[in-house]
Structures are given as C-alpha cells and as structure tokens.
Design a protein around this motif. Structure first.
Motif, PDB file in Angstrom:
ATOM      1  N   SER A  43      22.933  87.012  62.885  1.00  0.00           N
ATOM      2  CA  SER A  43      21.957  86.195  63.599  1.00  0.00           C
ATOM      3  C   SER A  43      21.143  87.092  64.511  1.00  0.00           C
ATOM      4  O   SER A  43      21.714  87.890  65.261  1.00  0.00           O
ATOM      5  N   GLU A  93      21.389  98.017  68.411  1.00  0.00           N
ATOM      6  CA  GLU A  93      21.638  96.706  69.003  1.00  0.00           C
ATOM      7  C   GLU A  93      23.141  96.466  69.065  1.00  0.00           C
ATOM      8  O   GLU A  93      23.775  96.249  68.028  1.00  0.00           O
ATOM      9  N   GLU A 136      26.350  94.326  69.366  1.00  0.00           N
ATOM     10  CA  GLU A 136      26.576  92.902  69.097  1.00  0.00           C
ATOM     11  C   GLU A 136      28.070  92.576  69.005  1.00  0.00           C
ATOM     12  O   GLU A 136      28.858  93.347  68.441  1.00  0.00           O
ATOM     13  N   ASP A 196      23.945  96.701  65.280  1.00  0.00           N
ATOM     14  CA  ASP A 196      22.977  96.233  64.264  1.00  0.00           C
ATOM     15  C   ASP A 196      21.787  97.196  64.251  1.00  0.00           C
ATOM     16  O   ASP A 196      20.708  96.905  64.782  1.00  0.00           O
ATOM     17  N   LYS A 221      16.488  95.815  58.311  1.00  0.00           N
ATOM     18  CA  LYS A 221      17.866  95.708  58.801  1.00  0.00           C
ATOM     19  C   LYS A 221      18.930  96.262  57.852  1.00  0.00           C
ATOM     20  O   LYS A 221      20.056  96.484  58.272  1.00  0.00           O
ATOM     21  N   GLY A 239      23.807  88.708  67.494  1.00  0.00           N
ATOM     22  CA  GLY A 239      22.591  89.036  68.236  1.00  0.00           C
ATOM     23  C   GLY A 239      22.854  90.011  69.368  1.00  0.00           C
ATOM     24  O   GLY A 239      24.001  90.300  69.713  1.00  0.00           O
TER      25      GLY A 239
HETATM   26 MG    MG Z   1      20.661  92.170  65.804  1.00  0.00          MG
END
Ligand code: MG
Length: 305
Positions: A72, A123, A125, A154, A178, A247
């Motif tokens: 997400s 990122e 997460e 991520d 991604k 996220g």
């Molecule tokens: Mg992310």
C-alpha cells in the motif's frame, strides 16, 4: 519471539533461530523454511534448540522469500503532504505488488543502476506477515490472521514512478517505479504478533549514513493494518508467508525534489530530522528502524550495476 533465518560461515544451508539480543538459538527441524514454521506455530513455539550462535558470527538472510508482497502506498498523512499527490479515491488504499524477485536481506546491496533510475529513493515500512489463511476477512478479525511483523524498505525509482500530464497533474506508474532487483530489502527478523499487541503504536525511523531522515508513527496511517488485511483479502486469498507492506511516513528524498512536486515539511513532534540531501548515491548506508522489531540495514552498491 523474534525469528531469524541465517547462514553459518562456510556453510550454504539456511537455518532458523530465535533471536535473543545478540544470541541466536538455532531451532531443530524446519530445514531453513520459515514459511513452514509460520504455518505451524504450535510446533514452532516448542521447537528445541540445537545450537547457539553469537549474532556477529552469522550472516542474517531475509526471513523468507515471500511469493507476494501486497503493497500500500500513500498511506501516511505526513508523506502525502510532502509529495506530488495523485488523486486517490479515498475509498480504497493504493495497491501494487512486489514479488520475491525484489527481495534482498540484511546487509545486502541495493543495485545502483542509472539506466533504471537516476532517482533511487527509500521508504521504511512496517511489514505484516500473514500466518492464518483467509479470504474476505472481516475487519474485526483481521489481526487474528497476523503471524508477526517485520521491516521492508520499499525502494523506489522515483523518476519512473512519478509522471505528469500536460495539464501539470501527477500520476503514478507504480509497476515500473516500484518493481526491480533489490527493491524490497526485508528483515532482520519476524517478531511474533503477541509482542506487538497494537501495530498502530510504533515509531519508524530511517537513517542514511547515520543522519535521521524519516521519523514517523504508525498511528499516522490512513488505512490501519487491520483495514489493509481486510481490503486486500477481497482480491486474494491471504496465505501464510504472504507479506503486506503498509506505506512510509514523511522524509523521503521525494520531499526535496521540486521537479517531482516535493514539499518538505519539518515533523510536528520535534524529532531532529534532517531534510534529504537528494536521492540515494553509491555507497549510501540506509538503516530502517521500527520500534519493537529492530533495524534493517542495506548499502547502495558502490558500483553501477
Ligand atoms: Mg511505499
């Protein structure tokens, strides 16, 4: 309980163990298969110790290679304020998928590939490890399906993810931005759910070359862990060993990238976060830390590959 998968130097067969501070109790059985352990929690809990190892004496691996990582994005209010936002429906979380092809382990290298991206970003997460299968899982029972929690970075090719239309509005190409080699560092351990009774009460931090760049809190998520399990189980039967990532908070390199709509905002709770100095460069050391789980460290490869 913290479970790890590891290699003893000079050997090639992964082993499983329980992590206690700087000591690993190696477990009998399982053949290095964490997914089997996750599927058989009663036997895992009582598995005998066959050897002990000092943590510095072994090489930690990704806890396992998940077939599917359900992802997400745009799931923290603070992160959404620092970037070029693509309109969301507000009714469903943003959703994309990474696979085991993306996974690397602790202290592995993220490839630095200027052909793929000139804007490599990270990122931190919270990762949910599914333990009990289910489809159309009710929200009120969602956390019963969690085996434990871990950390995923991520890693993102920001220049492939963020695109602009001729009217200046942004849209995202999440697949190309991604999903690539090394885009899902995973580990260092899986912490069982009983040690994290409320996954919405955890501090996350990212340090790059020792500098604190991200400091956020899982209470800032738009969609809670329970919501993500409930909603993603509408698409797919969730199975033991699947992973959901939830996220990232504010403080990404995107936040200082005016070309991609970045808008860095100091954190409200006063942690001394340093604005990003740009995107990841060869040799950068990225540390993703989550309260109660540990720190996942990777290095950006110092050569082009
Ligand atoms: Mg992310």
């Amino acid at each position: 309980m913290k479970y790890v998968r590891f290699l003893v130097p000079g050997t090639t067969a992964p082993r499983l163990g329980r992590l206690h501070d700087d000591r690993i109790d190696e477990l009998s059985g399982w053949d290095g298969d964490m997914t089997a352990l996750i599927s058989d929690t009663d036997n895992a809990r009582t598995a005998a110790t066959v050897a002990q190892h000092a943590l510095p004496d072994v090489r930690l691996l990704a806890p396992f290679m998940p077939t599917t990582i359900l992802c997400s994005g745009s799931n923290y209010h603070a992160h959404n304020r620092e970037k070029a936002s693509s309109p969301l429906s507000g009714k469903e979380p943003e959703f994309f998928i990474k696979t085991s092809d993306c996974v690397i382990g602790p202290d592995d290298e993220v490839p630095f590939d200027p052909i793929l991206t000139k804007k490599l970003d990270c990122e931190t997460e919270l990762a949910i490890v599914i333990g009990k299968p289910g489809r159309h899982i009710p929200l009120e029972h969602a956390l019963d399906h969690v085996f434990g929690y871990s950390i995923v970075n991520d890693v993102t090719a920001r220049d492939r993810q963020v695109r602009f239309r001729s009217d200046g509005s942004a849209f995202y190409e999440l697949g190309r931005g991604k999903v690539f080699d090394g885009s899902a560092p995973f580990g260092p351990c899986v912490v069982t759910a009983d040690e994290i009774p409320d996954p919405q009460r955890l501090r996350l931090r990212t340090r790059i070359n020792g500098e604190l760049r991200q400091s956020g809190h899982t209470s800032d998520m738009l969609w809670s862990c329970a919501h993500l399990i409930h909603i993603f189980s509408i698409n797919l039967t969730l199975r033991p060993g699947m992973v959901i990532i939830t996220g990232t908070p504010a403080g990404t390199a995107w936040s200082v990238d005016k070309e991609l709509g970045g808008n860095w905002i100091p954190p409200e709770d006063g942690e001394p976060v340093v604005p990003a100095r740009g995107y990841n460069q060869p040799g950068d050391v990225v540390e993703s830390e989550i309260e109660g789980i540990g720190t996942l460290r990777v290095r950006v490869s110092s050569k082009n590959n």
